[in-house]
Design an enzyme around this catalytic site. Structure first.
Site, short mmCIF file in Angstrom:
data_model
loop_
_atom_site.label_atom_id
_atom_site.label_comp_id
_atom_site.label_asym_id
_atom_site.label_seq_id
_atom_site.Cartn_x
_atom_site.Cartn_y
_atom_site.Cartn_z
N SER A 667 -16.20 64.99 61.97
CA SER A 667 -15.60 63.69 61.70
C SER A 667 -16.69 62.71 61.23
O SER A 667 -17.29 62.91 60.18
CB SER A 667 -14.86 63.19 62.94
OG SER A 667 -14.06 62.08 62.63
N ASP A 740 -5.01 67.59 58.36
CA ASP A 740 -5.72 66.52 59.08
C ASP A 740 -4.88 65.25 59.11
O ASP A 740 -4.41 64.78 58.07
CB ASP A 740 -7.06 66.25 58.38
CG ASP A 740 -8.02 65.42 59.21
OD1 ASP A 740 -7.55 64.59 60.02
OD2 ASP A 740 -9.24 65.60 59.06
N HIS A 774 -7.02 67.33 62.63
CA HIS A 774 -8.40 66.83 62.71
C HIS A 774 -9.24 67.65 63.68
O HIS A 774 -10.41 67.91 63.44
CB HIS A 774 -8.40 65.36 63.11
CG HIS A 774 -9.72 64.70 62.93
ND1 HIS A 774 -10.35 64.62 61.70
CD2 HIS A 774 -10.55 64.07 63.80
CE1 HIS A 774 -11.50 63.98 61.83
NE2 HIS A 774 -11.64 63.64 63.09
#
Length: 811
Positions: A667, A740, A774
């Site tokens: 991330s 995601d 994610h």
């Protein structure tokens, strides 16, 4: 001859740029031994510390589960066949035990192929309600703790698509359950439906600066499907299985029962919907009903919340955070902005808190004003309560001791940076009151605080006694472990001094105990979970402290290879995640405990100690902006300085081959990785998972940056690795989930960055994981991700061929 040469060149280029159709791979045995293990169960304990539920689950989902039908609407991800969140974590087995007993009892009556979720204790804590998802839908079940027996209460007709679908009434005999409406219409197949016209959005000139949310509604067909999936009938379900109607079909978002159980506040979603924000900001209406379903009064009507003033501390006007006051039978409380929700308007007080008692017809009574944005209240009694506020821009938080019966009787008892962990006084201890709600644990004029206990000397969790009259604190207990970590989980009985704690060490799996702080060495074990990661029991783990070039104190958790030999230098993996601070003092504080259990989660780099790597995990990467300077004004410079300091620190210990250092992150850590490879040449390779690389695609703020692109275009440009792809020559592995859902990290970020790097000749590999969000969930995806990372590190780091000497510098 020239034609033949061109054909050969074309074929070579085709081979270089061709896609690889690779089946899921598994990592090496050393990694697989750690990644594919049966986890110890999770635990839920009642408020008295008498009974415990052990909850078992598989560590991973399967790719088949992630491939089930999924609709993404207004911020929700729904399985329209089963009518529950498509990313729900399911549990497979339950056991119960008395905390004083050694062994747990297997719960009988559970369904075959159980997929359990949404566990809810009854008010008297004798039962636990939960959901079971079948191939056809969701059922309500209940567990009798005393008999360790479970039974089904309803057919597979629960609607668990939005919010909590299970709510116990205070009689301990009935639940309010969201059920599928009898008049639900068939959903529209948006892939095949013939559109009736274009989708049109329009601005009337009013600013609506929202984050780049994903899974938003996009078409009228999406609106129709969202409404059908959100609609439920509210049913009253008894523990004997009887089902009766309570309220007709509507888009029920929240069900909140008053402390005395006489009233129910029900919040419903209304039209118009939005294509800019998620369902939590759609119009809503909150109405009070009796437990018989009779309407009492509508207490709040919230319009569409699409447009807010600029800034993280902006909020909407009107009543917000409406809930019940926990220490009174049926009193509503809420906050309202005094600055029109606009942080740029200067006022003495930002928010006001009001209350109104049943029957909710009186003029609301002001009980508190807060200088910053209201955050919440811990209730005590008519004269004692604790409130909190905060302000993002200064990272400040204040704690108020106030008298709910007298709005002028207020005292600020803490005023500090919430990033300053050394000064954290802890959280006030709460316990169940006569209504079954959690309120401040009070002993006359004394309250209690429980804190993590971070300090320069290490972490030593504590319990303090706070005197509301004198304002003084007295230390009642402080953990003295230097070779273990004791986390204070919850207070069970402060009069007796009984506290639930969790104790662990690097090789000792976390287990739960009941400690009596009034008696020396009084510690009773209530679980005995075994360490599933045996091969890491003897790993050499330590927290190292070092300084950045500007003198800022940093730290990281260092792991040595399992085959470590003194004097030998090893390849190194540096794993990190940047964090923004408004002062150097807070940024330099130590929050890493060397006594934490070594837990190799799916995203961890710790696996590679089994493959001969030194690993510096969770290395401190603070980005500091003091005063008028924002942290991101010097993001790149500080980022490179953090990386250099980390490598220098490990090198000074004589452990690392500086030509064989990898950097990685997930991330925002992936964003960090791409920047480090673009603006320094200290690394042999990088691993970037699920990141964002072009900040102009998130123009109204990202992470901790609240300025828009048009406020600070140079910051957006300088921080975007995409804009500097021509400088990136270091091998980079990009991994991203195709599904995601995180704001700003949509898959396009990795796809476009890969195309730029490929077009400019950088060594890069892009792995797109089907169905993954994610965070990755499927076993197949995670094992393949570990394989990809291992192959990349072996090729580009451990077995790197040095063509020219590297130097530590910023471009």
């Amino acid at each position: 001859m020239k034609s033949l040469f061109r054909l050969f060149a074309f074929l070579c280029l085709t081979n270089v740029f061709a896609q690889q159709n690779l089946t899921y791979q598994q990592p090496s045995e050393e990694i697989l031994e750690l990644a594919d293990v049966e986890l110890a169960p999770g635990g839920q304990i009642d408020s008295k510390g008498e009974n415990m539920i052990l909850i078992y689950r598989n560590q991973y989902k399967s790719i088949a589960e992630l491939s089930e039908t999924e609709l993404r609407l207004a911020g929700l991800r729904i399985n329209p066949v089963t009518n529950i969140g498509s990313r729900t974590t399911y549990y497979t087995n339950l056991k119960v035990k008395k905390t004083e007993d050694k062994d747990a009892t297997q719960v009988s009556g559970l369904p075959d192929d159980a997929r359990l979720s949404s566990f809810r204790w009854s008010p008297d804590e004798t039962m636990v309600a939960f959901l079971n998802t079948t191939s056809k839908g969701v059922e309500v079940w209940v567990l009798d703790i005393a008999n360790a027996k479970a039974k089904k209460l309803t057919d597979a007709t629960v609607n668990a698509n939005m919010g909590s679908s299970l709510n116990w009434l205070k009689d301990n005999r009935n639940l309010l359950v969201k059920m599928l409406p009898s008049d639900r219409k068939p959903l529209i197949d948006t892939d095949t439906a013939v559109p009736a016209g274009p989708t049109i959005s329009e601005s009337d000139g009013e600013k609506a600066q929202n984050r780049t949310y994903q899974d938003l509604l996009k078409t009228p067909n999406d609106e129709f499907n969202f409404e059908q999936l959100a609609r439920s009938e509210l049913k009253k379900v008894s523990i004997n299985g009887a089902v009766e109607s309570f309220l007709p079909a509507d888009m029920y978002r929240g069900v909140n029962i008053s402390p005395n159980g006489n009233f129910i506040m029900i919040t419903t979603i209304k039209r118009p919907f939005s294509y800019l924000v998620t369902y939590s900001r759609f119009p809503s209406e909150s109405t009070i009903y009796t437990t018989e379903g009779t309407k009492v009064k509508t207490v709040n009507e919230v319009p569409l919340d699409e447009v807010r003033p600029k800034g993280f501390m902006a909020t909407r006007t009107g009543k917000r955070n409406m809930t019940w006051r926990d220490d009174q039978p049926s009193t509503l409380v809420w906050a309202e902005a005094l600055d029109q929700g606009d942080p740029e308007i200067e006022v003495e007080y930002r928010d006001a808190v009001y209350e109104v008692k049943a029957p909710f017809t009186a003029t609301p009574k002001l009980i508190l004003k807060t200088k910053q944005r209201f955050r919440g209240i811990s209730w005590g009694d008519d004269k004692t309560a604790i409130a909190y506020d905060y302000w993002w821009n200064t990272r400040n938080t204040k704690t108020y001791l106030f008298n709910p019966s007298n709005a002028s009787d207020v005292k600020i008892i803490t005023d500090r940076s919430y990033q300053d962990v050394y000064s954290d006084p802890g959280s006030f201890v709460r316990s169940k009151n006569e209504f079954g709600e959690y309120t401040l644990t009070m002993n006359g004029s004394k309250l209690y605080l429980m804190g993590d206990g971070y300090s320069k000397e290490g972490q030593f969790p504590f319990i303090d006694e706070y005197n509301v009259k004198s304002g003084k604190t007295k230390r009642l207990y402080q953990s003295k472990y230097t070779d273990k970590l004791e986390n204070l989980n919850s207070a069970l009985d402060m009069k007796k001094g009984e506290v639930l704690v969790r104790i662990e060490s690097p090789s000792e799996y976390p287990n739960y105990y009941i400690r009596n702080i009034n008696k020396k060495n009084d510690l009773k074990a209530i679980t005995a979970f075994e360490n599933p990661f045996k091969s890491l029991e003897n790993v050499n783990k330590r927290v190292i402290n070092y300084k950045r070039d500007d003198g800022l104190d940093l730290e990281g958790t260092l792991y040595l290879p399992l085959n470590y030999e003194e004097g030998k230098k090893y390849p190194m993996i540096l794993w990190a995640y940047p964090r923004e601070y408004k002062d150097k003092s807070s940024a330099s504080q130590s929050t890493t405990n060397p006594n934490e259990f070594v837990y190799p989660s799916w995203g961890s780099p710790i696996y590679w100690v089994t493959k001969g790597y030194v690993v510096l995990d969770d290395a401190a990467f603070p980005i500091v902006g003091e005063g008028s300077e924002e942290p991101n004004d010097s993001f790149r410079t500080q980022l490179v300085a953090n990386g250099k300091a980390a490598i220098d620190a490990v090198d000074n210990l004589g452990l690392v081959d500086r030509n064989k250092v990898a950097v990685g992150g997930h991330s925002y850590g992936a964003f960090m990785t791409a920047n480090l490879l673009s603006h320094s040449n200290m690394y042999a390779a990088g691993i970037a998972r699920s990141g964002a690389y072009n900040r102009t695609l998130t123009p109204f703020g990202f992470q901790s940056e609240e300025r828009s692109y048009w406020d600070a275009p140079e910051v957006y440009y300088n921080m975007s690795p995409f804009m500097h792809a021509d400088k990136m020559k270091t091998p980079l592995l990009l991994i991203h989930g195709v599904a995601d859902n995180n704001s700003g990290t949509y898959p396009l970020q990795s796809e476009r960055y890969f195309n730029a790097l490929k077009g400019l000749g950088a060594p890069v590999r892009l792995v797109m994981l089907p169905k993954e969000s994610h965070g990755y969930r499927a076993k197949e995806s995670i094992m393949h991700t570990l394989w990809e990372q291992d192959q990349w590190l072996e090729k580009h780091v451990k077995n790197r061929v040095i063509e020219e000497e590297t130097t530590d510098s910023e471009d």
